[in-house]
Design a protein around this motif. Structure first.
Motif, PDB file in Angstrom:
ATOM      1  N   ASN A 174     -12.005 -25.008   1.402  1.00 30.41           N
ATOM      2  CA  ASN A 174     -10.630 -25.002   0.925  1.00 30.41           C
ATOM      3  C   ASN A 174     -10.402 -26.112  -0.082  1.00 30.41           C
ATOM      4  OD1 ASN A 174      -9.779 -22.894   2.465  1.00 30.41           O
ATOM      5  ND2 ASN A 174      -8.996 -24.168   4.117  1.00 30.41           N
ATOM      6  N   GLN A 175      -9.365 -25.923  -0.867  1.00 28.28           N
ATOM      7  CA  GLN A 175      -8.902 -26.996  -1.736  1.00 28.28           C
ATOM      8  C   GLN A 175      -8.321 -28.058  -0.806  1.00 28.28           C
ATOM      9  OE1 GLN A 175      -5.346 -26.034  -3.617  1.00 28.28           O
ATOM     10  NE2 GLN A 175      -5.628 -27.391  -5.353  1.00 28.28           N
ATOM     11  N   SER A 176      -8.604 -29.333  -1.111  1.00 29.16           N
ATOM     12  CA  SER A 176      -8.290 -30.332  -0.083  1.00 29.16           C
ATOM     13  C   SER A 176      -6.813 -30.452   0.286  1.00 29.16           C
ATOM     14  CB  SER A 176      -8.865 -31.679  -0.472  1.00 29.16           C
ATOM     15  OG  SER A 176      -8.003 -32.335  -1.345  1.00 29.16           O
ATOM     16  N   PRO A 177      -5.854 -30.341  -0.639  1.00 25.34           N
ATOM     17  CA  PRO A 177      -4.462 -30.462  -0.200  1.00 25.34           C
ATOM     18  C   PRO A 177      -4.065 -29.404   0.825  1.00 25.34           C
ATOM     19  CG  PRO A 177      -4.586 -30.400  -2.590  1.00 25.34           C
ATOM     20  CD  PRO A 177      -5.951 -30.178  -2.086  1.00 25.34           C
ATOM     21  N   ARG A 178      -4.719 -28.255   0.762  1.00 28.05           N
ATOM     22  CA  ARG A 178      -4.381 -27.184   1.720  1.00 28.05           C
ATOM     23  C   ARG A 178      -4.692 -27.633   3.140  1.00 28.05           C
ATOM     24  NH1 ARG A 178      -0.597 -24.314  -0.053  1.00 28.05           N
ATOM     25  NH2 ARG A 178      -0.666 -24.980  -2.200  1.00 28.05           N
ATOM     26  N   ASN A 179      -5.790 -28.338   3.292  1.00 29.01           N
ATOM     27  CA  ASN A 179      -6.139 -28.837   4.620  1.00 29.01           C
ATOM     28  C   ASN A 179      -5.110 -29.863   5.073  1.00 29.01           C
ATOM     29  OD1 ASN A 179      -8.393 -27.242   4.662  1.00 29.01           O
ATOM     30  ND2 ASN A 179      -9.752 -28.851   3.924  1.00 29.01           N
ATOM     31  N   THR A 180      -4.654 -30.676   4.120  1.00 28.66           N
ATOM     32  CA  THR A 180      -3.632 -31.660   4.459  1.00 28.66           C
ATOM     33  C   THR A 180      -2.352 -30.967   4.894  1.00 28.66           C
ATOM     34  OG1 THR A 180      -4.603 -33.118   2.833  1.00 28.66           O
ATOM     35  CG2 THR A 180      -2.408 -33.662   3.579  1.00 28.66           C
ATOM     36  N   TYR A 181      -1.978 -29.901   4.174  1.00 30.76           N
ATOM     37  CA  TYR A 181      -0.759 -29.179   4.544  1.00 30.76           C
ATOM     38  C   TYR A 181      -0.895 -28.599   5.948  1.00 30.76           C
ATOM     39  CZ  TYR A 181       0.326 -29.369  -0.431  1.00 30.76           C
ATOM     40  OH  TYR A 181       0.558 -29.798  -1.697  1.00 30.76           O
ATOM     41  N   GLN A 182      -2.076 -28.044   6.225  1.00 38.83           N
ATOM     42  CA  GLN A 182      -2.262 -27.433   7.544  1.00 38.83           C
ATOM     43  C   GLN A 182      -2.150 -28.492   8.635  1.00 38.83           C
ATOM     44  OE1 GLN A 182      -2.251 -24.820   9.220  1.00 38.83           O
ATOM     45  NE2 GLN A 182      -3.065 -25.664  11.114  1.00 38.83           N
ATOM     46  N   CYS A 183      -2.673 -29.689   8.349  1.00 41.25           N
ATOM     47  CA  CYS A 183      -2.598 -30.744   9.356  1.00 41.25           C
ATOM     48  C   CYS A 183      -1.150 -31.017   9.725  1.00 41.25           C
ATOM     49  CB  CYS A 183      -3.241 -32.022   8.832  1.00 41.25           C
ATOM     50  SG  CYS A 183      -5.018 -31.909   8.763  1.00 41.25           S
ATOM     51  N   ALA A 184      -0.262 -30.974   8.716  1.00 38.62           N
ATOM     52  CA  ALA A 184       1.150 -31.214   9.002  1.00 38.62           C
ATOM     53  C   ALA A 184       1.759 -30.014   9.711  1.00 38.62           C
ATOM     54  CB  ALA A 184       1.897 -31.493   7.712  1.00 38.62           C
ATOM     55  N   MET A 185       1.288 -28.817   9.333  1.00 36.69           N
ATOM     56  CA  MET A 185       1.917 -27.614   9.870  1.00 36.69           C
ATOM     57  C   MET A 185       1.451 -27.277  11.280  1.00 36.69           C
ATOM     58  SD  MET A 185       2.801 -24.925   6.942  1.00 36.69           S
ATOM     59  CE  MET A 185       1.207 -24.888   6.335  1.00 36.69           C
ATOM     60  N   GLY A 186       0.192 -27.630  11.572  1.00 34.38           N
ATOM     61  CA  GLY A 186      -0.326 -27.347  12.912  1.00 34.38           C
ATOM     62  C   GLY A 186       0.538 -27.988  13.981  1.00 34.38           C
ATOM     63  N   LYS A 187       1.218 -29.068  13.587  1.00 29.66           N
ATOM     64  CA  LYS A 187       2.051 -29.770  14.560  1.00 29.66           C
ATOM     65  C   LYS A 187       3.371 -29.055  14.783  1.00 29.66           C
ATOM     66  CE  LYS A 187      -0.171 -33.898  12.968  1.00 29.66           C
ATOM     67  NZ  LYS A 187      -0.162 -34.831  11.849  1.00 29.66           N
ATOM     68  N   GLN A 188       3.702 -28.113  13.902  1.00 28.77           N
ATOM     69  CA  GLN A 188       4.958 -27.387  14.083  1.00 28.77           C
ATOM     70  C   GLN A 188       4.736 -26.017  14.681  1.00 28.77           C
ATOM     71  OE1 GLN A 188       6.707 -27.046  10.230  1.00 28.77           O
ATOM     72  NE2 GLN A 188       6.510 -29.213   9.796  1.00 28.77           N
ATOM     73  N   ALA A 189       3.484 -25.688  14.932  1.00 29.95           N
ATOM     74  CA  ALA A 189       3.203 -24.337  15.410  1.00 29.95           C
ATOM     75  C   ALA A 189       3.628 -24.206  16.866  1.00 29.95           C
ATOM     76  CB  ALA A 189       1.721 -24.059  15.280  1.00 29.95           C
ATOM     77  N   MET A 190       4.137 -23.035  17.187  1.00 33.83           N
ATOM     78  CA  MET A 190       4.525 -22.793  18.570  1.00 33.83           C
ATOM     79  C   MET A 190       3.340 -22.261  19.346  1.00 33.83           C
ATOM     80  SD  MET A 190       8.121 -21.028  18.581  1.00 33.83           S
ATOM     81  CE  MET A 190       8.422 -20.505  16.956  1.00 33.83           C
ATOM     82  N   GLY A 191       3.315 -22.557  20.600  1.00 28.04           N
ATOM     83  CA  GLY A 191       2.231 -22.050  21.423  1.00 28.04           C
ATOM     84  C   GLY A 191       2.377 -22.610  22.810  1.00 28.04           C
ATOM     85  N   ASN A 192       1.268 -22.811  23.461  1.00 27.02           N
ATOM     86  CA  ASN A 192       1.332 -23.460  24.757  1.00 27.02           C
ATOM     87  C   ASN A 192       1.289 -24.961  24.556  1.00 27.02           C
ATOM     88  OD1 ASN A 192       1.504 -21.238  26.383  1.00 27.02           O
ATOM     89  ND2 ASN A 192      -0.703 -20.953  26.481  1.00 27.02           N
ATOM     90  N   ILE A 193       2.080 -25.659  25.338  1.00 25.94           N
ATOM     91  CA  ILE A 193       2.190 -27.104  25.176  1.00 25.94           C
ATOM     92  C   ILE A 193       1.207 -27.783  26.117  1.00 25.94           C
ATOM     93  CG2 ILE A 193       3.769 -29.030  25.474  1.00 25.94           C
ATOM     94  CD1 ILE A 193       5.118 -27.306  23.555  1.00 25.94           C
ATOM     95  N   ALA A 194       1.204 -27.340  27.333  1.00 24.54           N
ATOM     96  CA  ALA A 194       0.364 -27.932  28.366  1.00 24.54           C
ATOM     97  C   ALA A 194       0.354 -26.953  29.532  1.00 24.54           C
ATOM     98  CB  ALA A 194       0.924 -29.276  28.811  1.00 24.54           C
ATOM     99  N   TYR A 195      -0.556 -27.169  30.447  1.00 20.10           N
ATOM    100  CA  TYR A 195      -0.577 -26.270  31.602  1.00 20.10           C
ATOM    101  C   TYR A 195       0.706 -26.417  32.430  1.00 20.10           C
ATOM    102  CZ  TYR A 195      -5.536 -25.153  31.034  1.00 20.10           C
ATOM    103  OH  TYR A 195      -6.735 -24.696  30.574  1.00 20.10           O
ATOM    104  N   ASN A 196       1.287 -27.595  32.384  1.00 21.55           N
ATOM    105  CA  ASN A 196       2.491 -27.803  33.192  1.00 21.55           C
ATOM    106  C   ASN A 196       3.768 -27.566  32.388  1.00 21.55           C
ATOM    107  OD1 ASN A 196       2.467 -29.983  31.549  1.00 21.55           O
ATOM    108  ND2 ASN A 196       2.558 -31.527  33.152  1.00 21.55           N
ATOM    109  N   GLN A 197       3.666 -26.802  31.316  1.00 16.76           N
ATOM    110  CA  GLN A 197       4.815 -26.659  30.425  1.00 16.76           C
ATOM    111  C   GLN A 197       6.055 -26.101  31.121  1.00 16.76           C
ATOM    112  OE1 GLN A 197       3.198 -24.185  27.404  1.00 16.76           O
ATOM    113  NE2 GLN A 197       3.381 -22.306  28.549  1.00 16.76           N
TER     114      GLN A 197
END
Lengths: 1152, 372
Positions: A682-705
């Motif tokens: 990938n072009q490097s800024p794209r990886n940087t963007y994903q790093c910021a976006m991965g933190k906003q993704a919804m999903g499972n938080i923890a087993y005890n969520q």
């Protein structure tokens, strides 16, 4: 095909035959082993453990006595200190604490600090020595998973029983129910000489000294060819030669000798010497007198510093505080200054000798343990002085009935509250070091599992973010393997906030004494025994230990090798670094805390020490990572020592000069960047963007969520594990707590609702659960107790059939969801304006308690109603009852809302390619393939050329191959050579084998016409994340609504149902277009129209007299020349405000 | 099969002056080139070839002669058949109707009495909705907004599971859904207190559904072994699910097919003789085994197209350069559809298809009646 494969085999064989005999061993297994031993947040845990086991004892030992100044025979001595188990004493009952319990009940997860004390009791006559063990002096907040925590070394079952998620990394604190992380603080390394240029371009050498007692910054600067000392305590720059003289180096020759007899250096020093002579300072006495004159005036004068004078004491204790003066021997300090001067001169003669402040080796990371110990030390000292003060107070009173028991005075509130306050506000105030730092702690991000991990490994910068500098923001080559090159935020903190890489370790302090002794044993010539002349003789190296000059060594390489050998066999700590700096003729040995380091495989003449049988042992469980360390197969290198190493990326690349081999290249990335498949494509800024976006993704938080009571919780209903995984994903547990779904994506243009990165979604997919999410919000209520003994009460709600005197209670409908206990029942659907707790408060809450209890009429209803958006059907998910810190009943409600994706919701792949849902299309309109596969979403191909996210394309291919052959494919960073990423060729082969085109493009039929599409469509599964930004939370419109009191203009913001502003630029457009009536309407009629009475005579505003039905001017005292006009209220306000400032704006009216 | 193709081709131009072969090819075939498929559209305009003297209009007799359906594979859940002699628009219309407009019964309303499982109520209801119900939807009416649910428009299921064993997990599957032919058993709580006459439930069945002839010996069931929820010790789900009739357009749960699609009949033509090593290579290239080697009398080997139907259009055979694309031509026959229906289980696939045809017929009639 067979033929082809054979040929490729032959290729490999040939290459192998040509290569020297060394078989590459797959060392990947070391990474999970490392993480198993050290964990993802081991830096934090190690640091805290070091504090809890060692540092705290040191602090207490250093301040172990409280002696009464009134009666010196009365004292308390701390014999031992330790941190107990996390418990809480409630009315005499000691109760075990668990982190989950603390989260739910808003408590602080803390353990008592226990001390064993020895103290005297009695008075003038006789004193008795008493002992007391296990006295609690404070409650120390405990880092989760540290050695003091109840979760320490617990297995999965035990963790589950404690309500804890086994994948949770720990490394944070629970303070008053909220999870707090102490961010890793980046700092310039202490006690090291750093050569740099200042703003004026002058070269300077600075040392930030830090000892237990003081912190100071010493700067030697070269100005106009002369050298000066800058120190805070001196008002002006002091010529350096005067300082030397003040320290007893009266002979200029000696100074020149110490710096080195090279004429170039002496020439540079000449001006300074001349300046000193011109000031006619030749003796130590004269120099000290000169310094005394330059001292900054202290605010409280007449501070007698004894006979030697303040200048002397400053030179001894503040100036280069890290170099200790023992028995008034200033020689080490002089040598240190000489070395500083020499380094500066080298930098002047040769610009390459300049130090780089951004070089990672010149940085130290301050971790939670160090920060807490700083705070604890300060608070402990405060407590001691407090106890002393109290004791003196009591003792100075004449009439004392009982004997003073000093041990009873050991109050625990100062430390407990101080720690708790610092951790919960993030303000570190240490008066001793004049340290006032803000924002040291943050609430742990629990938006997604990866966000949590990313948060714990975040490094907060030393500079303020506003500075517009590029240097510290740039990617440093020395960052390799230590700090993630991708994971940094965008915007102002770009490049300043960093993240640790996967295998980074941050050292803790190590005992210095034995190491110094060892150095002398290994042939270091003591500084004391050297003349100034010998200091810089060629062919011998200075040995600098933690910034302190120990002496010289004639065979530095041999010395370094011996040190390293000793480290490898485990005789000295594994984190001691030995760095031979050939340029500076120095050997640096470091054992201080805060250095970043990482493990590497040792290679002898390019041949890895790790052999097949070692790895086999690891796989069989016969060996652990620590065994590898102990046997000298693997070692930690810090950034400085890396300069002495030649590290090969792979074993096959090693040459005879190679000293180390990387364990795995993908470990240079951090946790967040590790999720990206094929990031190296990938072009490097794209990886940087994903790093910021991965933190906003919804999903499972923890087993005890579902046991947690977070204020806001975003969950995905059907989270999946990515089809295209990476090794990092498996190591961090993202495969178990995913935050996204594998969507079949067709890259094509469709419907025109896909411009600007919008995606088209398949309605049937949404019907079947794609992208469905749950949003939970916490609402809480407290059953308050008041000072007059009254308290709130929760009542049974009125029902439809309940009739009182007035008839049917009109509120019953709003209270249908309440149980008979007056609290909303879990599982009930809650609508806007529904009451979720039927609470009543007493009307009188102050004063004396009312006799005979309270009647119903003494209460007023204080029901809490749910204010959600209309049309949203929310459900009461959970209700917890607990007591809060004031022992009031606190009731928390989790209100849940399940949402299916709608137009405007934000989605993103793992390659920084975010997009909103542009439209939702029926499945029958969607294209379908020859095999009946219908995509879940369609993405516009214009997203590719400018973004250059080739990794996404490979992910698609790999995902497609993965579903066809039933094997999860890998896409670890740089993983192709080591087999941790599948090659495109192999993926294509798999695709072909299963009847797909090698390039992943399928023959698709249009769902609308039924004819084939005129292009082959790139189609396959891509892991898509749903981001937390949803239209439902953002959409907003208003007609008329609330206004601000002051200006009578519409309020601002969605939360206040505010208006949409026609801003300056919008106004400019309307002016340019000439839409005058529209401007008039927007800016006046729809905003704040106001009718004013203007006096044509004086031009001031009047008022309207409703009795006389005329406008009257208050300054002319009549209503003769009044005109009525419309004005924005804000304008009227401005006029009046100006009037209040003695400025008279007058309105001149003319006929229009 | 190959005879069949040539026959179809021959039929296309009966009684008409024939189009020149290159145009005929473009009219009847999709040419799947290496870079993109061409001539994917059908030529609908009757006078498209008028300048060549060819009439392109569709004649009913031609259609009747040419149209045929041949079932290749059929089971109670899925079928594959060939439909020859129709325009893609017709095939697509049938596909779209099957997906979206054929009614089925699906759970629409879930009354949850108790749910202590980890699965949230809405999610549970959503999962239940997606369970296919094995019942003929033709026996039921639509439930319109102001209708009460009765035995003609609602099927009621009950689910009551509880994990009673300590330390155990219980998997609630769709087998646990029991049909309540007499309608809802849950009482409307608020009403039950006041009216003493007859306890009112959430449905008003006049008779039990199992007394109806259709269901007498044939209780309504759902697709078995679909996991609904997993329960830990002490967790319980008690609910009633009401299934109503609907179409896939509203929600995918009412779609009677898991999926349904067609593909055009592949045709692979070797434009030149491929012999010897090249033939071997060609045979090896194709992962779908389309080609076969034929031994010629003189010991030479020649490649033949043995199984064109197996072609998945992976384009491996034409991948290596232009010359291969010249040798092998991959085509699709535009009026020959290999249609696949995968039923969810409510109705057998052949019934689904005939129902779809009926709906299409209805639609056509509506158009005709609207026009006239």
């Amino acid at each position: 095909m067979e033929d082809l494969r054979n040929r490729s085999h032959a290729d490999v064989d040939y290459r192998k035959l040509a290569a020297p005999i060394k078989s590459a061993v797959d060392k990947f297994q070391l990474v999970p082993e490392f993480l198993k031993v050290r964990g993802l947040v081991k830096q934090h845990l190690d640091s805290f453990n070091y504090f809890a086991n060692t540092e705290i004892k040191k602090i207490v030992r250093a301040n172990d006595k409280i002696v009464s100044s009134v009666d010196p025979n009365l004292y308390v001595r701390f014999k031992d200190v330790r941190i107990g188990n996390p418990t809480e004493a409630l009315e005499g009952i000691v109760e075990d604490l668990s982190p989950q319990k603390c989260r739910l009940t808003d408590k602080t997860y803390a353990a008592p600090v226990l001390v064993d004390v020895e103290y005297t009791k009695g008075s003038h006559g006789g004193y008795s020595l008493l002992e007391k063990n296990d006295v609690t002096i404070a409650r120390m907040p405990i880092m989760l998973r540290s050695c003091c925590c109840v979760l320490f070394r617990k297995d999965e079952d035990e963790l589950a029983r404690l309500g804890e998620c086994p994948l949770d990394p720990g490394g944070y604190f629970v303070i008053k129910g909220t999870e707090k992380v102490i961010l890793i603080q980046e700092q310039l390394s202490k006690n090291r000489i750093i050569i740099d240029t200042d703003k004026k371009g002058n070269i300077n050498a600075s040392v930030t000294s830090s000892t237990e007692a003081t912190k100071s910054k010493t700067v030697v600067v070269m100005e106009k060819g002369k050298m000066y000392l800058q120190l805070n305590q001196f008002a002006k720059n002091i010529p350096i030669m005067i300082v030397m003289k003040a320290m007893g180096m009266e002979s200029d020759q000696e100074v020149v000798q110490m710096i080195g007899r090279d004429p170039r250096y002496s020439a540079l020093l000449l001006q300074s010497i001349e300046e000193c002579a011109s000031l006619s300072i030749f003796t130590q006495q004269q120099a000290l007198e000169f310094l005394e004159g330059k001292l900054k005036k202290l605010p409280y004068a007449n501070m007698s510093t004894g006979k030697e004078g303040r200048a002397m004491s400053i030179l001894r204790d503040v100036f280069l505080a890290n170099v200790r003066v023992i028995k008034n021997n200033f020689r080490p300090k002089c040598i240190y200054v000489a070395v500083m001067l020499r380094r500066m001169m080298e930098a002047i003669l040769n610009k390459d000798a300049m130090d780089d402040k951004d070089y990672v080796g010149n940085k130290r990371l301050e971790l939670s343990g160090q920060l807490i110990s700083l705070l604890f030390e300060d608070l402990f000292k405060t407590m001691i002085s407090e106890v002393q003060k109290q004791a003196d107070n009591v003792l100075s009173k004449r009439s004392r009935s009982s004997q003073l028991d000093l041990s009873m005075l050991l109050v625990k509130d100062i430390i407990t509250q101080g720690l708790e306050r610092a951790l919960s506000t993030g303000n570190w105030d240490v008066k001793r070091f004049r340290m006032h730092r803000k924002g040291m702690t943050q609430v742990l991000a629990r938006l997604s599992f990866i966000g949590t991990l990313g948060h714990v490994t975040r490094i907060s910068p030393q500079f303020e973010k506003s500075r517009k500098v590029s240097g510290p923001r740039a990617l440093q080559p020395s960052q390799w393997g230590m700090l993630c090159p991708c994971d940094t935020p965008e915007g102002e903190a770009c490049g300043l906030v960093k993240n640790l890489a996967l295998m980074t370790h941050v050292t803790t302090d190590q005992e210095e004494g034995p190491l110094i002794a060892l150095c002398y044993c290994l042939g270091v010539e003591d500084l004391e025994l050297l003349s100034g002349e010998e200091l810089h003789t060629p062919n011998s190296f200075l040995i600098i230990f933690n910034g302190l000059i120990l002496g010289k060594h004639r065979r530095p390489q041999r010395f370094a090798n011996t040190m390293r050998k000793l480290r490898r066999i485990g005789r000295i700590g594994e984190f001691v670094s030995v760095f031979v700096n050939e340029k500076q003729w120095c050997v640096y040995i470091a054992s201080d805390g805060g250095r970043v380091c990482r493990p590497l495989v040792i290679a002898d003449k390019g041949i890895s020490r790790i052999k097949e049988h070692h790895m086999k042992g690891l796989l069989d469980g016969a060996r652990t990572f620590d065994d590898f360390l102990r046997e000298g197969l693997v070692e930690y290198l810090d950034v400085n020592e890396e300069n002495n190493a030649l590290i090969a990326l792979y074993e096959q690349d090693a040459t005879p000069e190679t000293t180390h081999i990387e364990i795995e290249p993908f470990t240079i990335l951090g946790v967040c960047a590790g999720l990206i498949p094929f990031p190296h494509h990938n072009q490097s800024p794209r990886n940087t963007y994903q790093c910021a976006m991965g933190k906003q993704a919804m999903g499972n938080i923890a087993y005890n969520q579902l046991l947690r009571m977070d204020t806001l919780l975003y969950l995905l209903v059907y989270p999946q594990r990515p089809l295209l995984t990476t090794r990092t994903i498996e190591l961090t547990g993202y495969d178990k707590l995913g935050a996204g779904q594998n969507a079949t994506v067709a890259v094509m243009s469709y419907s025109g609702y896909d411009i600007e990165d919008a995606i088209v979604m398949n309605k049937s997919s949404l019907d079947r659960g794609f992208g469905r999410c749950i949003v939970m919000k916490k609402y809480s209520a407290v059953n308050q107790k008041y000072e007059n003994g009254t308290s709130d009460r929760i009542l049974r709600p009125p029902r439809k059939d309940d009739r009182n005197k007035k008839g049917e209670n009109p509120d019953w409908e709003r209270m249908q969801i309440l149980d008979n206990d007056g609290i909303a029942a879990p599982g009930e659907i809650i609508r806007p304006n529904d009451v979720y707790i039927n609470k009543e408060s007493p009307i009188i809450t102050k004063g004396n308690p009312k006799l005979g209890g309270l009647k119903d009429s003494d209460y007023k209803p204080s029901r809490q109603t749910f204010k959600g958006a209309e049309g949203e059907s929310c459900v009461v998910d959970r209700v917890t009852l607990s007591s809060d810190k004031n022992y009031n009943l606190s009731i928390k409600f989790m209100i849940r809302h399940t949402r299916r994706p709608e137009v405007g919701d934000k989605f993103s792949s793992r390659h920084g390619q975010k997009g909103v849902c542009g439209t939702i299309v029926q499945q029958e309109d969607f294209p379908f393939s020859e095999r009946g596969i219908c995509p879940d979403l369609i993405m516009n191909p214009h997203g590719f050329p400018s973004r250059m996210t080739v990794g996404k394309m490979i992910e698609l291919l790999g995902g497609k191959a993965g579903v066809s052959c039933g094997r999860f494919h890998y896409g670890s960073a740089f993983g192709e050579p080591s087999g941790h990423a599948d090659r495109v060729e192999a993926i294509s082969e798999t695709l072909v084998k299963h009847g797909f085109s090698y390039n992943g493009k399928d023959f698709l039929y249009s769902g609308i016409t039924g004819c084939p599409l005129q292009a082959y469509i790139f189609m396959g599964p891509i892991y898509y994340q749903k981001l937390k930004h949803m239209v439902l939370d953002k959409m907003h419109a208003r007609g008329s609504g609330p206004r601000v009191m002051l200006t009578r203009q519409p309020t601002e913001g969605r939360a206040r149902n505010g208006g949409l502003r026609v801003g300056e630029m919008e106004r400019d457009c309307l002016i340019a277009y000439g839409a005058s009536m529209l401007i008039y309407e927007r800016l006046m009629l729809s905003s704040d129209p106001f009718e004013v009475q203007v006096c044509r005579a004086c031009g001031l505003l009047g008022y309207y007299n409703y009795k006389l039905k005329t406008g009257i001017c208050s300054s002319c005292k009549n209503g003769d020349n009044i005109s009525t006009m419309k004005l924005p209220y804000a304008c009227k306000l401005l006029i009046q405000e100006l009037q209040s400032m003695n400025i008279v704006p007058r309105l001149r009216l003319a006929d229009s | 099969m190959s005879d069949f193709d040539s026959e179809a081709m021959a039929d296309a131009g009966v009684e008409n002056p024939k189009l020149p072969p290159h145009l005929e090819l473009r009219r009847t075939r999709v040419l799947c080139k290496a870079d993109a498929p061409t001539s994917t559209d059908t030529v609908q305009y009757s006078g498209a070839y008028a300048s060549l003297g060819v009439d392109n209009s569709l004649r009913f007799d031609d259609f009747r002669n040419n149209f045929r359906v041949q079932v290749n594979r059929i089971s109670h859940e899925d079928m594959e058949f060939d439909m020859v002699g129709v325009d893609p628009s017709i095939a697509n219309a049938l596909r779209r109707i099957l997906l979206a407009e054929l009614p089925t019964m699906a759970i629409e309303k879930v009354l949850i009495a108790n749910n202590t499982s980890v699965v949230q109520d809405e999610v549970l209801a959503h999962r239940l909705g997606l369970i296919p119900i094995k019942v003929d939807p033709r026996l039921f009416d639509y439930l319109s907004e102001n209708d009460t649910s009765n035995e003609k428009n609602t099927i009621v299921f009950k689910l009551h599971v509880r994990c009673a064993e300590r330390g155990q997990r219980l998997t609630a599957t769709s087998n646990e859904l029991t049909w309540l032919p007499k309608g809802s058993e849950l009482l409307k709580t608020s009403e039950s207190l006041t009216s003493t006459s007859k306890p009112e439930t959430y449905t008003s069945f006049t008779c039990s559904q199992d007394s109806m002839p259709e269901f007498a010996g044939n209780p309504i069931s759902v697709y078995p072994d679909i996991i609904i929820a997993k329960l830990g010790f002490g967790q319980e789900i008690e609910l009633e699910a009401h299934a109503v009739k609907g179409v896939g357009k509203t929600h995918a749960k009412w779609s009677p097919v898991a999926t349904c699609w067609y593909r055009m009949l592949p045709e692979v033509v070797l434009t030149e003789e491929i012999e010897g090593k090249k033939a071997e290579l060609l045979k090896q290239k194709c992962p779908a085994n389309v080609f076969e080697i034929e031994d010629l009398a003189d010991g030479r080997k020649r490649a033949t197209v043995a199984r064109p139907r197996a072609c998945t259009l992976c384009r491996e055979c034409i991948r290596d350069g232009d010359d291969w694309e010249k040798r092998v031509s991959l085509r699709r026959v535009k009026d020959h559809f290999i249609f696949t229906i995968e039923s969810t289980g409510a109705l057998p696939p052949e019934v689904l298809f005939t129902e779809a045809v009926k709906i299409l017929e209805d639609k056509c009639e509506r158009v005709i009646s609207d026009l006239s």
